[in-house]
Design an enzyme around this catalytic site. Structure first.
Site, PDB file in Angstrom:
ATOM      1  N   ILE A  89       1.093   6.842  48.759  1.00  0.00           N
ATOM      2  CA  ILE A  89       0.058   5.831  48.473  1.00  0.00           C
ATOM      3  C   ILE A  89      -0.574   5.407  49.802  1.00  0.00           C
ATOM      4  O   ILE A  89       0.115   5.074  50.757  1.00  0.00           O
ATOM      5  CB  ILE A  89       0.680   4.582  47.779  1.00  0.00           C
ATOM      6  CG1 ILE A  89       1.459   4.985  46.518  1.00  0.00           C
ATOM      7  CG2 ILE A  89      -0.381   3.530  47.507  1.00  0.00           C
ATOM      8  CD1 ILE A  89       0.695   5.002  45.232  1.00  0.00           C
ATOM      9  N   HIS A 106      -6.022  12.728  38.644  1.00  0.00           N
ATOM     10  CA  HIS A 106      -4.848  12.188  37.943  1.00  0.00           C
ATOM     11  C   HIS A 106      -4.739  12.873  36.582  1.00  0.00           C
ATOM     12  O   HIS A 106      -5.741  12.980  35.870  1.00  0.00           O
ATOM     13  CB  HIS A 106      -4.981  10.671  37.775  1.00  0.00           C
ATOM     14  CG  HIS A 106      -3.785  10.065  37.123  1.00  0.00           C
ATOM     15  ND1 HIS A 106      -2.604   9.860  37.795  1.00  0.00           N
ATOM     16  CD2 HIS A 106      -3.570   9.689  35.839  1.00  0.00           C
ATOM     17  CE1 HIS A 106      -1.709   9.362  36.958  1.00  0.00           C
ATOM     18  NE2 HIS A 106      -2.277   9.255  35.766  1.00  0.00           N
TER      19      HIS A 106
HETATM   20  C1  GRF Z   1      -1.423  17.544  39.499  1.00  0.00           C
HETATM   21  O1  GRF Z   1      -0.994  17.359  38.186  1.00  0.00           O
HETATM   22  C2  GRF Z   1      -2.324  16.399  39.898  1.00  0.00           C
HETATM   23  O2  GRF Z   1      -3.080  15.901  38.849  1.00  0.00           O
HETATM   24  C3  GRF Z   1      -1.357  15.368  40.350  1.00  0.00           C
HETATM   25  O3  GRF Z   1      -0.304  16.089  40.972  1.00  0.00           O
HETATM   26  C4  GRF Z   1      -0.287  17.421  40.492  1.00  0.00           C
HETATM   27  C5  GRF Z   1      -0.434  18.318  41.693  1.00  0.00           C
HETATM   28  O4  GRF Z   1      -0.332  19.677  41.435  1.00  0.00           O
HETATM   29  N1  GRF Z   1      -2.007  14.368  41.143  1.00  0.00           N
HETATM   30  P1  GRF Z   1      -0.792  20.737  42.503  1.00  0.00           P
HETATM   31  O5  GRF Z   1      -0.036  20.465  43.810  1.00  0.00           O
HETATM   32  O6  GRF Z   1      -2.279  20.621  42.703  1.00  0.00           O
HETATM   33  O7  GRF Z   1      -0.400  22.058  41.924  1.00  0.00           O
END
Ligand code: GRF
Length: 196
Positions: A89, A106
């Protein structure tokens, strides 16, 4: 036309980073240029993806993360930041210095299943527990409230009978995240390229 210089912040596997790199290679990010990928985890596979695409990488761990990040961003001339699976964060002071210049993806339709503690599989577990029939992904600007900044784009995804958190996560990525994030990044990069 001067492209908006983008840094992508990652912590893990980097499939969303890959979607951005692929979009750039396919000419679908014409107003932006991914010039730097920063991870807060050494050995994150996202770093390998960046290296394979010829993008500069940095690993920042330990104390003074934001101060060192600021130095890196300044020396690379970064104008826009994309959080792609970045699990730290950012402070209110940091986000205030980048108003509507930090995007996050998200894996739910905000304001459902979001905020502190909602990350990774947890989001999909909660969606299944609550029994929603539609979920999705949201790209939003980052401010001092976790998942609380202005919404830029959303895409809905069906929840199917028999879904597990893993199967739902995969569908949300394939049908929403990997499409939405490059589109939203291009939209914001274009807007920023116009105000230079
Ligand atoms: C994804 O689901 C994204 O929405 C979330 O964390 C995950 C990351 O996956 N914030 P990656 O590292 O892009 O494969």
């Amino acid at each position: 036309m001067v492209k908006t210089k983008i840094a992508v912040l990652v912590s893990g596997g980097g499939t969303n980073l890959q979607a951005l790199l692929d979009a750039q290679a396919a000419g679908k990010l014409p107003h932006g240029e991914i010039v730097l990928v920063v991870s807060n985890k050494a050995g994150a596979y996202a770093l390998t993806r960046a290296e394979q695409a010829g993008v500069a990488t940095a690993v920042l761990t330990g104390p003074d993360f934001e101060a060192r990040l600021n130095q890196l961003l300044a020396s690379a001339g970064i104008e826009m930041i994309v959080l792609a699976g970045f699990l730290k964060i950012l402070s209110a002071a940091f986000t205030a210095a980048w108003p509507e210049r930090i995007l996050n993806i998200h894996p739910s339709l905000i304001p459902s299943f979001c905020g502190e503690g909602y990350y990774g599989l947890k989001v999909h577990e909660e969606a299944l527990r609550r029994g929603v029939k539609v979920t999705g992904a949201t790209v939003h600007f980052v401010n001092e409230i976790p998942d609380g900044g202005r919404i830029v784009a959303q895409k809905a995804v069906e929840v199917l009978p028999g879904d597990t958190p893993e199967s739902l996560q995969r569908r949300v990525m394939e049908q929403a995240e990997w499409i939405l994030l490059p589109q939203a990044a291009e939209m914001v990069a274009e807007q920023l390229s116009l105000v230079k």
